[in-house]
Design an enzyme around this catalytic site. Sequence first.
Site, PDB file in Angstrom:
ATOM      1  N   HIS A   1      -2.394 -40.604 -30.908  1.00  0.00           N
ATOM      2  CA  HIS A   1      -2.632 -41.557 -29.831  1.00  0.00           C
ATOM      3  C   HIS A   1      -1.341 -41.890 -29.100  1.00  0.00           C
ATOM      4  CE1 HIS A   1      -4.241 -44.928 -27.604  1.00  0.00           C
ATOM      5  NE2 HIS A   1      -5.429 -44.376 -27.843  1.00  0.00           N
ATOM      6  N   PRO A   2      -1.366 -41.856 -27.761  1.00  0.00           N
ATOM      7  CA  PRO A   2      -0.119 -41.945 -27.007  1.00  0.00           C
ATOM      8  C   PRO A   2       0.354 -43.372 -26.697  1.00  0.00           C
ATOM      9  CG  PRO A   2      -1.928 -41.427 -25.531  1.00  0.00           C
ATOM     10  CD  PRO A   2      -2.531 -41.571 -26.912  1.00  0.00           C
ATOM     11  N   CYS A   3      -0.234 -44.403 -27.319  1.00  0.00           N
ATOM     12  CA  CYS A   3       0.092 -45.757 -26.859  1.00  0.00           C
ATOM     13  C   CYS A   3       1.560 -46.124 -27.041  1.00  0.00           C
ATOM     14  CB  CYS A   3      -0.814 -46.780 -27.537  1.00  0.00           C
ATOM     15  SG  CYS A   3      -0.774 -46.693 -29.326  1.00  0.00           S
ATOM     16  N   ARG A   4       2.262 -45.476 -27.995  1.00  0.00           N
ATOM     17  CA  ARG A   4       3.673 -45.830 -28.167  1.00  0.00           C
ATOM     18  C   ARG A   4       4.603 -44.705 -27.718  1.00  0.00           C
ATOM     19  NH1 ARG A   4       6.273 -50.206 -29.199  1.00  0.00           N
ATOM     20  NH2 ARG A   4       7.543 -49.195 -30.799  1.00  0.00           N
TER      21      ARG A   4
ATOM     22  N   MET B   1      -1.115 -48.750 -33.979  1.00  0.00           N
ATOM     23  CA  MET B   1      -2.299 -48.837 -33.158  1.00  0.00           C
ATOM     24  C   MET B   1      -3.350 -49.659 -33.888  1.00  0.00           C
ATOM     25  SD  MET B   1      -3.988 -45.527 -31.519  1.00  0.00           S
ATOM     26  CE  MET B   1      -5.044 -45.496 -32.916  1.00  0.00           C
TER      27      MET B   1
END
Lengths: 330, 312
Positions: free
Chosen positions: B255-258, B127
Site C-alpha cells: 500500500h502506497p500511503c507512506r 496503515m
Amino acid sequence: MEPLLQFAPMQSSVDEGFWHRLSSLKLNKLGIDDSPIHIFGFYAPCSHSQVSNHLTVLSESLPSELSEASLIPEPSRGNRNRCSVPGILYNTNTVESFHALDKQDLLKKEAAKIWDDILTGKAVEDCSVLSRFLVISFADLKKWTFNYWFAFPALMLDPPATVVNLKPASQWFSAAEAESLSAACNEWRSSKSTADVPFFLVTIDQHSCATVRLLKDWEACQGNGNKIFFGFYDPCHLPKNPGWPLRNFLALISVRWNLNSIQFFCYRENRGFADMKLSLVGEALITVPQGWKDTVPSAVGWELNKGRKASRCISLAQSMDPTRLAISAA
Amino acid sequence: MVLSQKLHEAFKGTVERITGPRTVSAFKEKGVLSVSEFVTAGDNLVAKCPTWSWESGEPGKRKPYLPPEKQILITRNVPCLRRAASVEEEYEASGGEVLLDGDDGWLATHGKPKENKSDEDDNLPSMESLEISKKSSIKQIPSYMGAEDDDDIPDMADFDDNSNVIENDPATLQSTYIVAHEPDDDNILRTRTYDVSITYDKYYQTPRVWLTGYDEARMLLQPELVLEDVSQDHARKTVTIEDHPHLPGKHASIHPCRHGAVMKKIIDVLMSRGVEPEVDKYLFLFLKFMASVIPTIEYDYTMDFDLGSSSN
C-alpha cells in the site's frame, strides 16, 4: 560412443488474464463454436542462474473480442521480454470432449506445420515459427474452473543426436572472443528489429571479433574461414542441458544445410544482459539416415504435470464468480 | 475486506475521478512523482534493467493520463527461493547486525533485531486503518489447486493415466519437473516465482508495487500466500489484496500511503550528502526501498549507479 544430447522440456505458465479473456470470448462471441483458435505465447532467454523461463500465455495471447475482421491476434513485435511463438487452442465445450481429443494426432498436426516451414524455407525467413505450441482446454464457466494441457512439439531425430564438449561459453571461447560475443549479443537484444528474434548465427573471425546475424545470412557466412555457431534464446537454466527450442533448430539445420556436426550456442542472460558463464556451447553430432526428409518425423512434447502424464486444473472462482465477488464486495 | 478499507477505497476512487493528475514536480519537496516524471523514471528503469518492460495492460482499464503503451512496468518470472518469514527467523536467531542506518529512512534489507522494533515504527509505512485481519493463518489457505472444491473438480487422474499420450523419447531430459537446481530437495518446494508490476497511483502520486505469485510448477498462488514472502513487519500492515488497476484478478500490493514520506526521507539523506537526486533515478531508489518489504523476491534494480549529479 558419445552421450545423447538431452533437452530440458519447455514449461508453460498461464497468466490469470488468459482465462479471463477466454471466458469473455466464449460467453460473448464464440458461443458453442469450438473450432481451434490461433493464439500467441511468449518467451525470453533464461535470465537467472536458478530458474528457467517459461512459455507464457496472457490475455493478449488471445484475439480481442472487438477485432471483427479476424480471430487471429497480431503479435506485438520488438519487446525483448516477449518473443512470440505461434500456438493453437482447442477449447472444448464439455469435459468429455476434452478427454476424447486425440492428443497424438493434434501433436502430429502441429509438428507437420513446423516440418513444412522447414522444408519450404519459411522457418529461415521467420524463425518464430520453429517453436510452436498447442493447448487443449475445457473452460467450465459455471464453476470457473479450467482444465488444460500444453504441448510443445519437438521433431525427433532418429537416431537421436549425440553431444561432445558441452560447456559454458566462457570456457569454450577465449576471453577476447567471449567479450566480443557478449557485446554483439547485447546489441542484438537491444535493437528493436532483432530483440525478439530467437534463432540466429554467430560468426567469429580470426581477430576474435564476433558478429550476430540472421539465419538467412547463412550463405554469406561461408568460405571466409570464420567459425560459425548456431545460437538460440535458451529458456533453460540447467548447466548441462540445452532447452527445448534447440530440437527443431537442429532439424532445420540438418535439413537445410546438410550438416552432421553442429556447433550450437545456448544464449542465456543474467539480469537482462548476456552471461557467458550461464550460456552454453556444444557440438551436436547428427547421423540421420538418407531419405529421412521424405516423411514428417515423429514428434513429442506433451507437458508433464509434476512428472505425470496429466492435465492441469485451475479454479478461479474467487476472482471470477459473480456471486463470490458480490459477497466479498458487500 | 475490512469496512474501513472499503470506505477508503471509495473515497480514493472519487478523489481520483474529480482531480487531475499531478503535473508540477514535487519529488524533492514531497517525495512524489508527476505523471510525466513517472514515465521518465520508467523509461530509465527499462533502459538500465532490461528485464523490466512497459506494457499496456487491459485495454478496458487504460488510464488516459498515461501513454497507451506505457501504462505499467512489469518484470516476469522473478525467482523467490526462500520465504521471507524463515529468513527473518534465521537472521534474528543468529543475532544479526543492525542494518538500519539511524532514522534516515533506509530500511533494513533483512530482519532487524527485536529490541529496535518499537521505536522504528515511524519508518514503516503503517496503515492501521486498512489492516488486514490478523486472524487468518496463512498456512491454512488452500491453493488454487487445492482441496477446497474437491467434489466439484473431476478427478483427472482417472482419465489422464489412460490418455493416448505415448512418449518414449531418450532425448527428453527426465526430471520430475524442472526447478532450481539446488542439491537440497527442500528448495524445490521453496522455489516460487513472481510477476512484479509497478503502477502509478494517482491519489498518492507515487509508484505502487503489485505481486502475482506462482508455485514451483508455475501455478498461480492465492494472493494470501504471497504474504509469506513479505517481511513480517509489513505483511499484516502494509500489504493489501485488491483489484489490479490494469490487469484482471486480485493481486497483493504494497500500500502506497507512506511511500511519499519514505521517499522524501531517502531524498533528504542524499541531499545532505551533497548529492542532487535526479528524478529519472526515482524508481531505482524506490525499488531499493521496496526490497526491505519483499527481501527475498530477486527483481532487478541496479545497485551501483550514480544517484544523481554529485556536487563534487
